[in-house]
Design a protein around this motif. Structure first.
Motif, PDB file in Angstrom:
ATOM      1  N   ALA A 111     -74.523 -29.040  58.887  1.00 39.89           N
ATOM      2  CA  ALA A 111     -75.427 -30.302  58.430  1.00 39.89           C
ATOM      3  C   ALA A 111     -76.562 -30.212  58.801  1.00 39.89           C
ATOM      4  O   ALA A 111     -77.484 -30.448  58.014  1.00 39.89           O
ATOM      5  N   LYS A 112     -76.769 -29.790  60.211  1.00 43.93           N
ATOM      6  CA  LYS A 112     -78.117 -29.990  60.822  1.00 43.93           C
ATOM      7  C   LYS A 112     -79.100 -28.997  60.154  1.00 43.93           C
ATOM      8  O   LYS A 112     -80.235 -29.070  59.929  1.00 43.93           O
ATOM      9  N   ASN A 113     -78.446 -27.780  59.954  1.00 35.70           N
ATOM     10  CA  ASN A 113     -79.204 -26.753  59.437  1.00 35.70           C
ATOM     11  C   ASN A 113     -79.687 -27.179  58.018  1.00 35.70           C
ATOM     12  O   ASN A 113     -80.735 -26.674  57.554  1.00 35.70           O
ATOM     13  N   LEU A 114     -78.728 -27.495  57.254  1.00 30.00           N
ATOM     14  CA  LEU A 114     -79.158 -27.931  55.777  1.00 30.00           C
ATOM     15  C   LEU A 114     -80.232 -29.022  55.860  1.00 30.00           C
ATOM     16  O   LEU A 114     -81.097 -28.822  55.082  1.00 30.00           O
ATOM     17  N   VAL A 115     -80.184 -29.758  56.707  1.00 29.54           N
ATOM     18  CA  VAL A 115     -81.196 -31.058  56.820  1.00 29.54           C
ATOM     19  C   VAL A 115     -82.479 -30.236  57.175  1.00 29.54           C
ATOM     20  O   VAL A 115     -83.509 -30.473  56.676  1.00 29.54           O
ATOM     21  N   ALA A 116     -82.419 -29.358  58.101  1.00 29.80           N
ATOM     22  CA  ALA A 116     -83.682 -28.674  58.653  1.00 29.80           C
ATOM     23  C   ALA A 116     -84.441 -27.983  57.471  1.00 29.80           C
ATOM     24  O   ALA A 116     -85.479 -27.716  57.398  1.00 29.80           O
ATOM     25  N   GLU A 117     -83.292 -27.014  56.826  1.00 24.51           N
ATOM     26  CA  GLU A 117     -83.855 -26.194  55.488  1.00 24.51           C
ATOM     27  C   GLU A 117     -84.359 -26.959  54.225  1.00 24.51           C
ATOM     28  O   GLU A 117     -85.383 -26.558  53.710  1.00 24.51           O
ATOM     29  N   CYS A 165     -67.341 -30.112  53.190  1.00 24.58           N
ATOM     30  CA  CYS A 165     -67.411 -30.675  54.407  1.00 24.58           C
ATOM     31  C   CYS A 165     -68.488 -31.365  54.750  1.00 24.58           C
ATOM     32  O   CYS A 165     -68.636 -32.280  55.251  1.00 24.58           O
ATOM     33  N   MET A 166     -69.701 -30.488  54.464  1.00 29.18           N
ATOM     34  CA  MET A 166     -71.007 -31.251  54.651  1.00 29.18           C
ATOM     35  C   MET A 166     -71.300 -32.297  53.935  1.00 29.18           C
ATOM     36  O   MET A 166     -71.756 -33.435  54.301  1.00 29.18           O
ATOM     37  N   ALA A 167     -70.766 -32.226  52.551  1.00 25.79           N
ATOM     38  CA  ALA A 167     -71.041 -33.235  51.751  1.00 25.79           C
ATOM     39  C   ALA A 167     -70.203 -34.765  52.267  1.00 25.79           C
ATOM     40  O   ALA A 167     -70.802 -35.762  52.220  1.00 25.79           O
ATOM     41  N   THR A 168     -68.838 -34.460  52.538  1.00 27.77           N
ATOM     42  CA  THR A 168     -68.199 -35.596  53.181  1.00 27.77           C
ATOM     43  C   THR A 168     -68.670 -36.194  54.557  1.00 27.77           C
ATOM     44  O   THR A 168     -68.784 -37.419  54.537  1.00 27.77           O
ATOM     45  N   LEU A 169     -69.162 -35.275  55.377  1.00 25.43           N
ATOM     46  CA  LEU A 169     -69.937 -35.669  56.406  1.00 25.43           C
ATOM     47  C   LEU A 169     -71.141 -36.714  56.119  1.00 25.43           C
ATOM     48  O   LEU A 169     -71.099 -37.459  56.710  1.00 25.43           O
ATOM     49  N   PHE A 170     -72.130 -36.080  55.031  1.00 25.68           N
ATOM     50  CA  PHE A 170     -72.972 -37.080  54.756  1.00 25.68           C
ATOM     51  C   PHE A 170     -72.433 -38.339  54.228  1.00 25.68           C
ATOM     52  O   PHE A 170     -73.337 -39.302  54.392  1.00 25.68           O
ATOM     53  N   ILE A 171     -71.642 -38.239  53.500  1.00 29.39           N
ATOM     54  CA  ILE A 171     -71.176 -39.708  52.671  1.00 29.39           C
ATOM     55  C   ILE A 171     -70.655 -40.646  54.154  1.00 29.39           C
ATOM     56  O   ILE A 171     -70.910 -41.754  54.033  1.00 29.39           O
ATOM     57  N   LYS A 172     -69.724 -39.794  54.724  1.00 26.60           N
ATOM     58  CA  LYS A 172     -69.249 -40.525  55.887  1.00 26.60           C
ATOM     59  C   LYS A 172     -70.626 -41.152  56.859  1.00 26.60           C
ATOM     60  O   LYS A 172     -70.501 -42.397  57.197  1.00 26.60           O
ATOM     61  N   ILE A 190     -77.230 -31.954  47.400  1.00 29.48           N
ATOM     62  CA  ILE A 190     -77.580 -30.724  48.001  1.00 29.48           C
ATOM     63  C   ILE A 190     -76.361 -29.847  48.560  1.00 29.48           C
ATOM     64  O   ILE A 190     -76.325 -28.596  48.022  1.00 29.48           O
ATOM     65  N   ALA A 191     -75.324 -30.448  48.990  1.00 26.18           N
ATOM     66  CA  ALA A 191     -74.377 -29.646  49.864  1.00 26.18           C
ATOM     67  C   ALA A 191     -73.430 -29.199  48.774  1.00 26.18           C
ATOM     68  O   ALA A 191     -72.898 -28.215  48.626  1.00 26.18           O
ATOM     69  N   ILE A 192     -73.378 -30.208  47.590  1.00 26.45           N
ATOM     70  CA  ILE A 192     -72.565 -30.111  46.478  1.00 26.45           C
ATOM     71  C   ILE A 192     -72.977 -28.716  45.614  1.00 26.45           C
ATOM     72  O   ILE A 192     -72.428 -27.792  44.865  1.00 26.45           O
ATOM     73  N   ASP A 193     -74.406 -28.802  45.585  1.00 26.97           N
ATOM     74  CA  ASP A 193     -74.984 -27.669  44.753  1.00 26.97           C
ATOM     75  C   ASP A 193     -74.890 -26.286  45.239  1.00 26.97           C
ATOM     76  O   ASP A 193     -75.009 -25.332  44.263  1.00 26.97           O
TER      77      ASP A 193
END
Length: 227
Positions: A10-16, A68-75, A115-118
């Motif tokens: 999740a942190k990597n996706l945010v950084a990217e 799992c990243m998407a659900t983490l962001f929603i959480k 973005i995670a779902i995409d």
């Protein structure tokens, strides 16, 4: 150990995908605080529920990771919004400003979860369908949060049905969303999708009621009843 992998992803996706270093640092800080508030042995339903469902019905590794990243962001978005409403924000997020909490909650729910779902390995129509479902779930969760705030004015007059309605709209809808998007991205069988959604709904309701009862007996742990 398993869930630390998804926090890192999740942190990597945010950084990217973020557009400034300040934005990256702000969002990473919220992700880190959620991670440090968890124990490695703790069962995290917003991660392990998707993992259990994908194990049961099958999924490729990349799609599972992105879900799992998407659900983490929603959480994250839901926890921040709930703490802002309950008066727990300063305590739980180490005295970050309220404005930073509002910004992070909006970004996690309306941008990074999509973005995670995409990035899932499925067709565009299915991704769009899932994103619409996430949007509708967030609308329901927001309505539940508003009802929760309004109901505090008549706490002593609440019925069991009133409480169940609020809990179903908040935590129930959140976990129904987690379970549904996993099933929808991995199965075309509507009966499986609906059953997974119902499992998530009931799990979310039970976890919220458990948490509320715990806070009733341990008021220092939260301010839901105080507020």
């Amino acid at each position: 150990m398993v869930h630390s992998l998804f926090f890192d992803k999740a942190k990597n996706l945010v950084a990217e995908t973020s557009v400034s270093q300040n934005q990256i640092e702000l969002l990473h800080d919220f992700i880190d605080k959620l991670y440090f508030h968890t124990d490695e042995s703790e069962f995290l339903p917003y991660i392990y529920l998707p993992l259990l469902i994908t194990k049961a019905i099958g999924s490729d590794e990349d799609t599972t990771s992105n879900i799992c990243m998407a659900t983490l962001f929603i959480k994250l978005a839901a926890d921040i919004a709930d703490d802002l409403a309950d008066g727990d924000f300063n305590k739980n997020w180490n005295y970050k400003s309220i404005n930073s909490g509002l910004l992070a909650s909006i970004l996690f729910s309306s941008s990074y979860s999509y973005i995670a779902i995409d990035q899932c390995n499925v067709n565009s129509d299915l991704k769009n369908s899932v994103k619409v479902f996430i949007s509708n779930s967030i609308i329901s969760m927001s309505a539940g949060q508003q009802d929760d705030i309004d109901m505090t004015k008549k706490l002593l007059n609440l019925s069991a049905d009133d409480i169940l309605k609020i809990v179903s709209s908040k935590s129930g809808r959140a976990f129904a969303c987690f379970a549904r998007i996993v099933a929808e991205l991995n199965s075309s069988d509507i009966s499986i999708i609906k059953r997974c959604e119902l499992i998530g709904l009931n799990l979310g309701i039970s976890l919220q009621l458990q948490s509320d009862c715990y806070e009733l007996m341990s008021p220092d742990e939260g301010r839901d009843f105080f507020n």
